[in-house]
Design an enzyme around this catalytic site. Structure first.
Site, PDB file in Angstrom:
ATOM      1  N   ARG A 122       0.806  -1.233   0.000  1.00  0.00           N
ATOM      2  CA  ARG A 122       0.000   0.000   0.000  1.00  0.00           C
ATOM      3  C   ARG A 122       0.833   1.274   0.000  1.00  0.00           C
ATOM      4  NH1 ARG A 122      -2.915  -3.678   3.166  1.00  0.00           N
ATOM      5  NH2 ARG A 122      -4.998  -4.123   2.298  1.00  0.00           N
ATOM      6  N   LYS A 144       2.283  10.906 -12.032  1.00  0.00           N
ATOM      7  CA  LYS A 144       1.450   9.993 -12.815  1.00  0.00           C
ATOM      8  C   LYS A 144       2.201   8.674 -12.991  1.00  0.00           C
ATOM      9  CE  LYS A 144      -1.540  12.794 -15.766  1.00  0.00           C
ATOM     10  NZ  LYS A 144      -1.878  13.087 -17.175  1.00  0.00           N
ATOM     11  N   GLU A 186       7.746  16.617 -26.360  1.00  0.00           N
ATOM     12  CA  GLU A 186       7.241  17.090 -25.074  1.00  0.00           C
ATOM     13  C   GLU A 186       7.829  18.451 -24.723  1.00  0.00           C
ATOM     14  OE1 GLU A 186       4.851  15.813 -23.480  1.00  0.00           O
ATOM     15  OE2 GLU A 186       4.768  13.648 -23.834  1.00  0.00           O
ATOM     16  N   LYS A 228       6.153  22.346 -15.512  1.00  0.00           N
ATOM     17  CA  LYS A 228       5.352  21.213 -15.039  1.00  0.00           C
ATOM     18  C   LYS A 228       5.144  21.280 -13.535  1.00  0.00           C
ATOM     19  CE  LYS A 228       4.171  16.487 -15.659  1.00  0.00           C
ATOM     20  NZ  LYS A 228       4.392  15.218 -16.380  1.00  0.00           N
ATOM     21  N   GLU A 238      -5.198  16.422 -12.028  1.00  0.00           N
ATOM     22  CA  GLU A 238      -5.738  16.697 -13.356  1.00  0.00           C
ATOM     23  C   GLU A 238      -7.243  16.929 -13.343  1.00  0.00           C
ATOM     24  OE1 GLU A 238      -5.596  14.401 -17.520  1.00  0.00           O
ATOM     25  OE2 GLU A 238      -3.618  14.641 -16.615  1.00  0.00           O
ATOM     26  N   ARG A 242      -4.150  21.056 -15.225  1.00  0.00           N
ATOM     27  CA  ARG A 242      -3.128  20.080 -15.581  1.00  0.00           C
ATOM     28  C   ARG A 242      -3.431  19.388 -16.903  1.00  0.00           C
ATOM     29  NH1 ARG A 242      -0.024  15.551 -11.793  1.00  0.00           N
ATOM     30  NH2 ARG A 242       1.126  14.593 -13.512  1.00  0.00           N
ATOM     31  N   ASN A 246      -1.569  17.660 -21.740  1.00  0.00           N
ATOM     32  CA  ASN A 246      -1.872  16.571 -22.672  1.00  0.00           C
ATOM     33  C   ASN A 246      -2.039  17.043 -24.112  1.00  0.00           C
ATOM     34  OD1 ASN A 246      -1.983  14.340 -20.773  1.00  0.00           O
ATOM     35  ND2 ASN A 246      -3.852  15.289 -19.989  1.00  0.00           N
ATOM     36  N   HIS A 249      -1.889  14.556 -26.979  1.00  0.00           N
ATOM     37  CA  HIS A 249      -1.897  13.207 -26.432  1.00  0.00           C
ATOM     38  C   HIS A 249      -3.161  12.415 -26.777  1.00  0.00           C
ATOM     39  CE1 HIS A 249       1.540  14.742 -24.319  1.00  0.00           C
ATOM     40  NE2 HIS A 249       1.706  13.637 -23.631  1.00  0.00           N
ATOM     41  N   HIS A 253      -2.159   9.126 -28.338  1.00  0.00           N
ATOM     42  CA  HIS A 253      -2.403   7.831 -27.703  1.00  0.00           C
ATOM     43  C   HIS A 253      -3.164   6.901 -28.646  1.00  0.00           C
ATOM     44  CE1 HIS A 253      -1.948   9.372 -23.272  1.00  0.00           C
ATOM     45  NE2 HIS A 253      -0.800   9.255 -23.915  1.00  0.00           N
ATOM     46  N   HIS A 266       6.323   7.290 -28.086  1.00  0.00           N
ATOM     47  CA  HIS A 266       5.318   8.191 -27.516  1.00  0.00           C
ATOM     48  C   HIS A 266       5.472   9.611 -28.050  1.00  0.00           C
ATOM     49  CE1 HIS A 266       2.622  10.050 -24.664  1.00  0.00           C
ATOM     50  NE2 HIS A 266       3.598  10.817 -24.207  1.00  0.00           N
TER      51      HIS A 266
END
Length: 359
Positions: A122, A144, A186, A228, A238, A242, A246, A249, A253, A266
């Site tokens: 955990r 993330k 990026e 960032k 997000e 935030r 993306n 993206h 994606h 990517h």
């Protein structure tokens, strides 16, 4: 001189260290790792040949026990099987809650290791040690973590912040040109969404970046991380601003999923996605023809694709984008430039706009 900045998140704040030779800096490592418990480095078969022994030695010099879990290299291995491999390694080595995981590698290793750290017993500490430009400026910062699913990228994961991000810029000397280009997608993104002056800096210093001029690379990485960190401070999970990180993206994606993870890097997919999003902005008049051409030119000048795969259709994009984690109430959300240096989230794109963007 080492550059340092903080990601300000209250009791979960953490430093980012940027310099050359940090893999060997005991003073940095001594401030980032508990003085007890196991240390487990997670890396891949490519990165380990360059940097693993140096990092292991730095940890041992602190008087700590270290072991290493080596995964296969590639986006296609960012999956449950690799996640389970890390879990098995930790259990077989009798690791407890005082364990610290170190992610030594690019975005795949960082995301996998962070998700493992969030999940094992955990939650245990982890430190990001990114080795690619893309992970220097983006994936290592912000918490993330996650893995891919055949139906969608990054659909399984958690928000889980590292204890530190240690960016050794000398790792870029062993980075293949294609990976450097992927990272630049990026980097360019930050100029488009946040800082026009940074976009102009990239236009002026493209040759220096590709020569790996240390001062220029250091400035580029620092400015990206600063942006960032500011965005993550304002919106960690997000729920608002935030999302602008993306840019490109949602389209990107879809390309990665359609082509098969790892076929397009990517950053390559994001670059094509940035052009698609910018084409929508051009049609809406928020980006001028000159600004659109500058975006395309800067991407192309950094050896990135500026068009979708020939085999993809608009229907392919729509089918895959509906599974994107940014979709809300069945509506696909896109990040669209408002001008150079500004952007916003839109969920009202018409079918014609998507068709024109993905032509």
């Amino acid at each position: 001189m080492m550059k340092t900045l903080m990601v300000e998140l209250g009791d979960r704040s953490y430093p980012i260290f940027i310099d050359g030779g940090l893999l060997d800096r005991e003073d940095v490592w001594g401030n980032c790792i508990k003085k007890k418990g196991n240390v487990v480095i997670v890396t891949n078969t490519t990165v380990c040949t360059w940097y693993l022994s140096r990092l292991e030695e730095s940890i041992r010099r602190l008087g700590l026990k270290v072991s290493s879990c080596i995964l296969p290299d590639g986006e296609m291995y960012k999956n449950l099987e690799s996640f389970n491999q890390i879990m098995t390694f930790l259990l077989e080595h009798n690791c407890g809650r005082d364990t610290t995981l170190i992610a030594l590698g690019g975005g795949v290793i960082g995301d996998l290791t962070g998700f493992a750290a969030a999940s094992f017993q955990r939650g245990v500490d982890f430190v990001q040690v990114p080795t690619t430009l893309l992970s220097h400026v983006d994936s290592s910062v912000g918490g993330k973590t996650g893995i891919n699913h055949p139906l969608g990228k990054n659909m399984i994961g958690a928000f889980y912040q590292p204890k530190a991000v240690i960016i050794d810029l000398l790792c870029l000397k062993t980075l293949p040109e294609r990976e450097l280009a992927a990272g630049m997608a990026e980097v360019i993104k930050y100029g488009i969404i946040w800082d026009k002056s940074f976009f102009e800096y990239l236009e002026d210093h493209t040759d220096d970046i590709w020569k790996l001029d240390f001062d220029v690379i250091s400035e580029v990485v620092y400015r990206c991380c600063s942006i960032k960190a500011a965005v993550v401070h304002e919106d960690e999970r997000e729920g608002g601003i935030r999302a602008i990180l993306n840019l490109g993206h949602t389209f990107g994606h879809a390309i990665e999923t359609f082509m098969g993870y790892g076929v397009w890097l990517h950053g390559e997919a994001v670059a094509a996605g940035i052009v698609m999003a910018s084409r929508v902005a051009l049609s809406r008049g928020s980006v001028s023809g000159e600004e659109f051409e500058r975006i395309v030119s800067l991407l192309r000048g950094n050896r990135l694709p500026v068009a979708k795969p020939d085999s993809m259709t608009t229907d392919d994009f729509l089918r895959l984008m509906i599974h994107d984690k940014k979709a809300v109430n069945g509506k696909i959300r896109y990040i669209i430039p408002d001008s150079l240096g500004k952007s916003s989230v839109k969920d009202d794109l018409s079918l014609k706009e998507i068709e024109d963007a993905t032509r």
